[in-house]
Design a protein around this motif. Structure first.
Motif, PDB file in Angstrom:
ATOM      1  N   LEU A 404       0.815  -1.204   0.000  1.00  0.00           N
ATOM      2  CA  LEU A 404       0.000   0.000   0.000  1.00  0.00           C
ATOM      3  C   LEU A 404       0.858   1.267   0.000  1.00  0.00           C
ATOM      4  N   THR A 415      -4.762   7.399 -10.677  1.00  0.00           N
ATOM      5  CA  THR A 415      -5.908   6.496 -10.573  1.00  0.00           C
ATOM      6  C   THR A 415      -6.302   6.420  -9.098  1.00  0.00           C
ATOM      7  N   ARG A 417      -6.395   3.863  -7.326  1.00  0.00           N
ATOM      8  CA  ARG A 417      -5.420   2.989  -6.685  1.00  0.00           C
ATOM      9  C   ARG A 417      -4.177   3.770  -6.292  1.00  0.00           C
ATOM     10  N   ARG A 420      -4.641   6.502  -3.458  1.00  0.00           N
ATOM     11  CA  ARG A 420      -4.952   6.015  -2.123  1.00  0.00           C
ATOM     12  C   ARG A 420      -3.765   5.353  -1.446  1.00  0.00           C
ATOM     13  N   ASP A 572     -12.247   0.619 -14.286  1.00  0.00           N
ATOM     14  CA  ASP A 572     -11.123  -0.276 -14.029  1.00  0.00           C
ATOM     15  C   ASP A 572      -9.988  -0.070 -15.014  1.00  0.00           C
TER      16      ASP A 572
END
Lengths: 753, 491
Positions: A404, A415, A417, A420, A572
């Protein structure tokens, strides 16, 4: 016994501005065993009291309470000591140079002298005019009086100067025999041109007839800073709300950076000289919290490289990983996470408020989107989550979140992803999402990978590192007697865009011998003056450095990364984000991480650098993408400069001369506290304070920059009259920028911990 | 899955060997629709079963993951063992996603949340908490295996799984009822408008359901790069391999019958895999477990254990004559920590249930208490991970021969025990009071831990937990004060 060499420690000392008559006491911070997740405790430490008349230390005392202010309006400056150490023929450790050692030396030294040379080049950086640089130089001195650092510039009114503070060779005595210097920084005053209502006559130093700083606009400047317009402008401000119109008021401040040198003269022998760096910056207004990525982290990566020693004891690695998480929640607790997430606030568009999503939207010309789910971003909830992570690690769990973490080349991954990933919501030195250093990331990876196979019980920890000539970490982290924590690099933010104490981006510009790069991206802006007419490096000015190839490992390091974002019609999917101004959709990577492997493998060695080829100035304005076609780039060999001066932890003068470490910072720095939102350095420039749960369960608190503390947070749109605005800070910053202790406004009056 | 010695439901009897067909008959009978049930009743009942299965599976996989590791693992095998743990944890995370999706379908159908395991026709012993062995792993492979799948290790897997379950007919072709088959029954009922009319689906419940955005924690495949025409570009081989093992926590919100069926189909596919040509991207649970099985099989001859010496089904409840006597955590010190584990497990589930209960009141476009409760769930997950690590380091019993090598000393393990009833009270005020009640119980376990031969590091960790709990307590009390509730707790 003879001396072989000298060193000054610490090699880098931070002074902090303030107008109080007495410097700040020495203090440290540590965990509160009763509230281990709470704010660290501020503890008084042995403080050296200097006698003004003699210049000697007359006593040492440890304060029971640390007062950061005198009265309401005077902040106590941080005035660090710099100590001299020696390497003798008796051993390979560094030993303090003191009266006892001096008496044992043969031959006895004739003289010990000091010299301090500092500069403020903020205006020169913007105007491009060297005569706007402000220099102060004490010359060599050996007495124990106070020596002022008077800053002069060719563009000042004759006979005027900026007071950068003073330095003093502390008179050693039997009780305090060490050879040391003290740097007391300035009061945090603003200087400027005559006729400005906020500039009193004694500080009206800038001669508008000589220089162009008053009325200057960087809109058409060839070498703008990033962010642009980092200076006090004529209203209305900020510039981005007013068509980017930024006309300078002609202000300067009394920060500086430069060198401290000590010279020991001996009969019949070459003098021994050592040097260190100093800088003066704003006070550490949140003294009990540390930022998630500090200058100390970046310097540690320079010293030890981007990857951990595989033999480092697990307990040490785990402690480092836990410390990173601790600093992460110490940072996040000062952020209004709801605002920083890009949420609309009480119906008001997030575009009106400053945040990373707003910056991202502006840079990519795409619609603003919150980063996390809009409902999941209450500050206290996010803080508690981080605290749970910390508690789990302290309880022995291995980190489970290495995937992460944002990798340094993912800073422009917009994005969901990418955005974050951790650290979230904050800005890095490249003006994109913050990444930790390679080394910090490797720390967490190693702690995660090895945790499964550790023995039970308490784990062995390292002993403190010995102070040796070659032990740069020990030198860099050396705690000189009397120096508070806030004088050290671990309290200086590293995600410099531009920074607070230093603009660390400046240090990388001359890493490749022969050329000068821009501090914020890969464009070559100059070459070394001593290049011959036929030197191929001259032709690189204006081109972009695309890639560096390292002969030893075969590694090839790109200097930029693609900007990615979500496909509008396919949640996606991801696409490259390009704009009219960035047609290739590329973002420059911040130097500290981009060059980490280069420094680790190739300091003092030759590497191969690949540059754009024959781009016109207009073409080179835009960031270029890498193209494998050998015809698209030109390869040139370069020697990589050494980062530190030989056998020291002093950042090389070849990389940054006096004034250059601070030249990218805001002029005056007070302007940056108004303009830079907390997602740049939340635990140094807090946003959300006095935070507590409301009856709804949600967080409530104040904006650090709201004039009246009501418990009702005022979102910062830069113009709300409830907020502290530019002129308030220019006139009375010491009153308005309140210390935060325990996450709350420290009591006014004598602010104590 | 394991035999139960004394099973009132009569599923199995460890005293005599059983055959798969007999097991299947008993399970079919437990899954059959009762005469007094409407189809809606029956569907809800099956979904509750599905939820219980996901819960049991994820806990089982978590336990197996937590048992891996230790100093005895040779250095050149550590990457592999770590990979096994990551596989088990990934699958456990995905089962959590399944659990939430099932709760979403229940919400769509107007039914309540359930996290109990009472409904299992396989008694809980069929989902043993046990260290990873070839036998237990064979069961995982077998349970997730698509019926028609054929692979070289299939007969070995079946043999080991049956032996592990105490079934005697491994040599026959008799299938054993799997989790996937339960979902087949559910989907058959769900698809049929004659059984479940359109009016049974409440699309207004969509925003009350758990979303991936909130609960997914980033666990999904990397975005697929698209070219300017919107076509998927080829990704690197390295990225392809990484995608096979990256966990994908699927949490689907559902507003219609079709979406509900599709969501449940996706769960099944994630477990068993696509039929026919291999799909790109993430490997199914079956395929991932199979890989681990092959690797674990490969080291059976080596003289080391990949797991710590932890028991099967650790328990804080003494039952010296029961089948699980060996799992009893006899050491007082370890049992105190196990009590804490159980309580924090209960806290986690209580917070989780509460998020669904407050959902109708939460606005999705701004911070709300529901999301704050969600963060509490994750916080407790982190502590359960830590507590599991502590338990697997502590001795199971105190009467161990001092000469026993450290890696052979029987250790305790996380029991995952719950009180039989973990339902939430109907009133919101009482839910908040329940959180405080549990915190009170937790506080008492700290006293027990610190009063029973604590290790030096225990003090530091308990201090951290106390700090966390004090913050939670303060937060809940403020909410109660905001609700004007003073009867049981007041601030």
């Amino acid at each position: 016994m003879t001396l072989r060499s000298l060193k000054i420690l610490p090699p880098f000392a931070i002074g902090r501005l303030g107008s109080a008559s007495q410097p700040l006491d020495n203090y440290s911070i540590d965990d509160n065993p009763d509230q281990p997740l709470g704010f660290r405790r501020i503890r008084g430490e042995p403080t050296l009291i200097v006698d003004e008349a003699s210049g000697a230390i007359r006593e040492q005392r440890t304060p029971e309470h640390v007062s950061f202010k005198e009265g309401d309006a005077h902040i106590r400056p941080v005035a660090p000591f710099l100590e001299v150490f020696a390497v003798t023929d008796a051993g390979d450790s560094l030993v303090p140079l003191d009266l006892g050692l001096l008496r044992r030396l043969d031959p006895a030294p004739l003289k010990i002298e000091w010299r301090v040379s500092v500069a403020n080049r903020k205006v020169a950086r913007r105007t491009g005019d060297e005569q706007d640089a402000v220099h102060a130089d004490t010359g060599w001195f050996s007495d124990h009086g106070s020596h002022s650092l008077k800053g002069h510039s060719e563009h000042f009114v004759a006979g005027t100067c900026i007071d950068f503070g003073h330095v003093r060779f502390i008179a050693p005595n039997d009780a305090f025999p060490g050879i040391r210097l003290r740097f007391t920084p300035a009061r945090g005053l603003i200087y400027g041109p005559a006729g400005d209502p906020l500039i009193p006559p004694e500080r009206a130093v800038y001669d508008a007839a000589k220089g162009k700083w008053l009325g200057f606009s960087d809109a058409d400047a060839e070498n703008q800073t990033v962010p642009p317009s980092l200076y006090a402008i004529k209203p209305p401000a900020p510039s981005w709300l007013h068509h980017n119109k930024a006309i300078s008021r002609g202000y300067l401040d009394d920060t500086c950076d430069g060198f401290v040198e000590v010279r020991l003269t001996r009969d019949g022998d070459q003098p021994l000289i050592a040097r260190a760096r100093i800088c003066a910056g704003p006070p550490a207004l949140v003294p009990d919290s540390l930022f998630v990525r500090s200058l100390a982290d970046d310097l540690e990566q320079v010293i030890h490289g981007p990857t951990l020693d595989p033999d480092e004891p697990y307990a040490v690695t785990r402690d480092r990983a836990t410390d990173i998480v601790r600093r992460a929640y110490e940072t996040v607790r000062f952020m209004n996470v709801t605002v920083m997430n890009g949420n609309n606030i009480k119906g008001r568009s997030a575009l009106l408020l400053d945040s990373m999503p707003e910056e991202e939207a502006a840079d990519t010309q795409r619609a603003i989107r919150p980063i996390m789910s809009a409902q999941a971003v209450d500050t206290l909830a996010i803080l508690a989550l981080h605290e749970h992570v910390y508690a789990a690690l302290r309880g022995g769990a291995a980190p489970w979140f290495k995937d992460l973490l944002r990798q340094p080349d993912e800073v422009a991954d917009f994005t969901d992803r990418g955005r974050r990933k951790m650290p979230a919501l904050m800005c890095g030195a490249d003006n994109n999402y913050l990444a930790l250093t390679h080394r910090q990331i490797d720390t967490i990876r190693k702690a995660a990978d090895q945790g499964l196979f550790q023995p039970t019980g308490l784990l062995d920890r390292n002993e403190p590192e010995a102070l040796r000539p070659r032990n740069l970490t020990a030198q860099m982290s050396y705690k000189a007697a009397g120096n508070p924590l806030s004088s050290r690099p671990e309290t200086s933010v590293a995600n410099c865009c531009p920074g607070l104490e230093v603009d660390f981006r400046a240090v990388w510009r001359r890493m490749f011998k022969g050329i000068v790069l821009r501090e914020y991206d890969n464009r070559v802006v100059d070459h070394d003056p001593d290049l011959t007419a036929s030197d191929p490096r001259r032709a690189l000015v204006g081109q972009r450095l695309l890639r560096v190839r390292l002969p030893d490992s075969g590694r090839a390091v790109l200097m930029m990364t693609g900007i990615k974002g979500p496909a509008a019609s396919d949640p996606d999917g991801e696409i490259m984000l390009s704009t009219q101004f960035n047609p290739h959709g590329q973002a420059a990577l911040e130097w500290s991480n981009a060059l980490a492997h280069v420094l680790n493998e190739s300091q003092g060695k030759t590497v191969i650098c690949d540059f754009t080829k024959n781009l016109t100035p207009q073409e080179a304005e835009v960031q270029q993408r890498w193209n494998d076609d050998p015809d698209s780039y030109v390869s040139v060999e370069f020697e990589v400069r050494r980062f530190f001066e030989d056998d020291t932890a002093v950042i090389s003068q070849a990389l940054a001369d006096a004034g250059e470490l601070t030249q990218g910072l805001c002029s005056p720095w007070q302007n940056d506290y108004r303009e830079c939102s907390c997602y740049y350095w939340a635990s140094a420039r807090p946003d959300y304070i006095n935070v507590e749960p409301a009856g709804t369960g949600l967080s409530q608190g104040d904006n650090w920059l709201q004039k009246e503390r009501t418990g009702n947070y005022v979102p910062d749109d830069y113009v709300d009259s409830r907020l502290i605005l530019y002129d308030d800070l220019f006139a009375e910053w010491e009153r308005w920028l309140r210390f935060q202790i325990g996450g709350r406004d420290a009591p006014e009056g004598s602010t104590s911990a | 899955m394991q035999n139960s010695a004394a099973d009132p439901a009569g599923v199995v009897d460890a005293a005599k060997p059983v055959v798969a067909s007999e097991v299947n008959r008993l399970i079919d009978s437990a899954l059959a629709r009762r005469r007094d049930m409407s189809w809606h009743d029956y569907l809800i009942d099956l979904l509750h079963l599905g939820s219980a299965l996901e819960h049991a599976l994820l806990v089982q996989y978590l336990y197996a993951a937590y048992t891996l590791g230790g100093q005895q693992v040779p250095a050149d095998r550590r990457d592999m063992v770590r990979g096994w743990q990551e596989t088990l944890l990934s699958v456990a995370r995905e089962e959590m996603g399944h659990l939430l999706t099932v709760q979403n379908v229940l919400t769509l159908l107007g039914a309540g949340l359930t996290l109990t395991k009472e409904r299992l026709p396989w008694k809980i012993q069929w989902f043993n908490l046990e260290p990873l062995t070839l036998g237990s792993l064979a069961c995982y492979v077998f349970a997730e295996m698509p019926e028609s799948e054929d692979f070289p290790e299939k007969s070995e897997v079946r043999k080991l799984a049956f032996a592990h379950l105490g079934l005697t007919d491994a040599g026959t072709d008799t299938p054993l009822r799997t989790v996937g088959e339960v979902y087949s029954i559910i989907m058959d009922v769900l698809r049929d408008p004659a059984k479940i009319p359109d009016t049974a689906f409440n699309e207004d419940s969509y925003l009350m359901q758990a979303s991936w955005d909130d609960w997914g924690r980033g666990y999904k495949p990397d975005p697929r790069p698209l070219d300017p025409d919107g076509n998927v570009e080829k990704i690197s081989e390295r990225a392809e391999v990484a995608a096979q093992f990256r966990p994908y926590v699927m949490i689907d919100r559902v507003a219609t019958r079709t979406q509900a069926v599709q969501a449940l189909e996706r769960l099944s596919i994630q477990g068993e895999g696509m039929q026919g040509p291999e799909a790109e991207g993430e490997w199914s649970h079956f395929k991932r477990f199979k890989k681990v099985f092959i690797e674990l099989q490969g080291i059976q001859h080596e003289p080391w254990q990949p797991t710590l010496p932890v028991p099967t089904n650790p328990t804080t409840v003494p039952n010296p004559h029961g089948s699980n006597a060996a799992g009893y955590i006899a050491s007082d010190r370890a049992r105190n920590w196990a009590d804490l584990f159980n309580l924090r497990y209960r806290m986690l589930l209580t917070f989780l249930m509460h998020t669904f209960q407050v959902a109708p009141l939460a606005r999705a476009d701004e911070p709300n208490v529901r999301a704050m409760l969600m963060h509490k769930v994750f916080g407790e997950m982190y502590q359960l991970k830590t507590l599991a690590g502590i338990l697997t380091q502590l001795p199971l019993r105190d009467d161990v021969d001092p000469g026993t090598p450290d890696h052979e000393v029987p250790r305790a393990g996380p029991p995952f025990e719950l009180p039989a009833n973990i339902r939430l009270p109907p009133r919101d005020v009482d839910c908040w009071c329940l959180h405080l009640d549990i915190l009170g119980s937790v506080a008492r376990t700290y006293e027990a831990i610190l009063g029973c031969d604590p290790r030096p590091e225990d003090f530091a960790y308990v201090a951290l937990l106390r700090n966390l709990d004090a913050q939670t307590k303060d937060w809940v009390e403020r909410i109660l004060s905001g609700l004007g509730a003073t009867m049981r707790y007041s601030k």
